[in-house]
Design a protein around this motif. Structure first.
Motif, PDB file in Angstrom:
ATOM      1  N   ALA A  26       0.838  -1.197   0.000  1.00  0.00           N
ATOM      2  CA  ALA A  26       0.000   0.000   0.000  1.00  0.00           C
ATOM      3  C   ALA A  26       0.877   1.252   0.000  1.00  0.00           C
ATOM      4  O   ALA A  26       1.903   1.295   0.667  1.00  0.00           O
ATOM      5  CB  ALA A  26      -0.908   0.000   1.220  1.00  0.00           C
ATOM      6  N   ARG A  28       0.576   5.373   0.569  1.00  0.00           N
ATOM      7  CA  ARG A  28      -0.249   6.512   0.978  1.00  0.00           C
ATOM      8  C   ARG A  28      -0.054   7.665   0.011  1.00  0.00           C
ATOM      9  O   ARG A  28       0.992   7.792  -0.635  1.00  0.00           O
ATOM     10  CB  ARG A  28       0.103   6.942   2.402  1.00  0.00           C
ATOM     11  CG  ARG A  28      -0.257   5.878   3.454  1.00  0.00           C
ATOM     12  CD  ARG A  28       0.001   6.385   4.875  1.00  0.00           C
ATOM     13  NE  ARG A  28       1.358   6.887   5.082  1.00  0.00           N
ATOM     14  CZ  ARG A  28       2.398   6.138   5.417  1.00  0.00           C
ATOM     15  NH1 ARG A  28       2.249   4.843   5.576  1.00  0.00           N
ATOM     16  NH2 ARG A  28       3.583   6.672   5.588  1.00  0.00           N
ATOM     17  N   ARG A  29      -1.017   8.538  -0.069  1.00  0.00           N
ATOM     18  CA  ARG A  29      -1.015   9.647  -1.018  1.00  0.00           C
ATOM     19  C   ARG A  29       0.256  10.490  -0.939  1.00  0.00           C
ATOM     20  O   ARG A  29       0.809  10.887  -1.943  1.00  0.00           O
ATOM     21  CB  ARG A  29      -2.227  10.524  -0.781  1.00  0.00           C
ATOM     22  CG  ARG A  29      -2.328  11.684  -1.738  1.00  0.00           C
ATOM     23  CD  ARG A  29      -3.540  12.506  -1.448  1.00  0.00           C
ATOM     24  NE  ARG A  29      -4.720  11.720  -1.731  1.00  0.00           N
ATOM     25  CZ  ARG A  29      -5.706  12.104  -2.501  1.00  0.00           C
ATOM     26  NH1 ARG A  29      -5.690  13.289  -3.028  1.00  0.00           N
ATOM     27  NH2 ARG A  29      -6.729  11.317  -2.725  1.00  0.00           N
ATOM     28  N   THR A  30       0.778  10.772   0.222  1.00  0.00           N
ATOM     29  CA  THR A  30       1.945  11.649   0.367  1.00  0.00           C
ATOM     30  C   THR A  30       3.261  10.894   0.540  1.00  0.00           C
ATOM     31  O   THR A  30       4.301  11.512   0.719  1.00  0.00           O
ATOM     32  CB  THR A  30       1.754  12.584   1.577  1.00  0.00           C
ATOM     33  OG1 THR A  30       1.592  11.780   2.741  1.00  0.00           O
ATOM     34  CG2 THR A  30       0.540  13.478   1.386  1.00  0.00           C
ATOM     35  N   GLU A  31       3.218   9.582   0.464  1.00  0.00           N
ATOM     36  CA  GLU A  31       4.414   8.772   0.683  1.00  0.00           C
ATOM     37  C   GLU A  31       5.348   8.785  -0.526  1.00  0.00           C
ATOM     38  O   GLU A  31       4.913   8.627  -1.666  1.00  0.00           O
ATOM     39  CB  GLU A  31       4.000   7.326   0.983  1.00  0.00           C
ATOM     40  CG  GLU A  31       5.145   6.401   1.265  1.00  0.00           C
ATOM     41  CD  GLU A  31       4.681   4.990   1.607  1.00  0.00           C
ATOM     42  OE1 GLU A  31       5.539   4.202   1.996  1.00  0.00           O
ATOM     43  OE2 GLU A  31       3.482   4.691   1.474  1.00  0.00           O
TER      44      GLU A  31
END
Length: 131
Positions: A26, A28-31
């Motif tokens: 997975a 995350r959007r800002t990762e």
């Protein structure tokens, strides 16, 4: 280490010898998925500052920075395990046989020279002049 980071992703190759990344978890959007520190980037400037620099500093290639980057990559690969970039060069991220028009067969190169979207004929002439 070099300070680089690879998150939940793995390098992948395709049948066309292209490379890329595939998510392995997975994200995350800002990762950040991957981080490549400037100290492992091969640029014309780093080529000129390297031990190779004394040999190429007077070279004025028609292909400009592309030639310095190519020479630097060849030099680092020649150094093998002695290279500061050995871990990166041996990581499998870079193709061992690059799929670039300069290495294509004559017929494919001739077709590309007829293209209006790629200045291949000029680049091929510049490569011949440089090398």
């Amino acid at each position: 280490g070099t300070g680089g980071y690879v998150g939940p992703a793995q390098p992948v190759s395709t049948d066309s010898a292209a490379i890329g990344l595939r998510a392995s978890g997975a994200i995350r959007r800002t990762e950040a998925v991957i981080s490549v520190p400037q100290n492992v980037a091969i640029t014309a400037e780093t080529a000129l500052r390297s031990d190779l620099g004394k040999w190429i500093s007077e070279f004025e290639p028609e292909l400009a920075d592309f030639s310095f980057i190519a020479l630097s990559l060849l030099h680092e690969r020649r150094l093998g395990d002695q290279s500061e970039l050995a871990a990166w060069l041996g990581s499998g991220i870079l193709p061992t046989q690059p799929d670039v028009p300069l290495l294509w067969g004559e017929e494919d190169q001739r077709r590309l020279c007829g293209s209006t979207s790629a200045p291949f004929a000029e680049r091929l002439a510049s490569a011949s002049a440089d090398f």
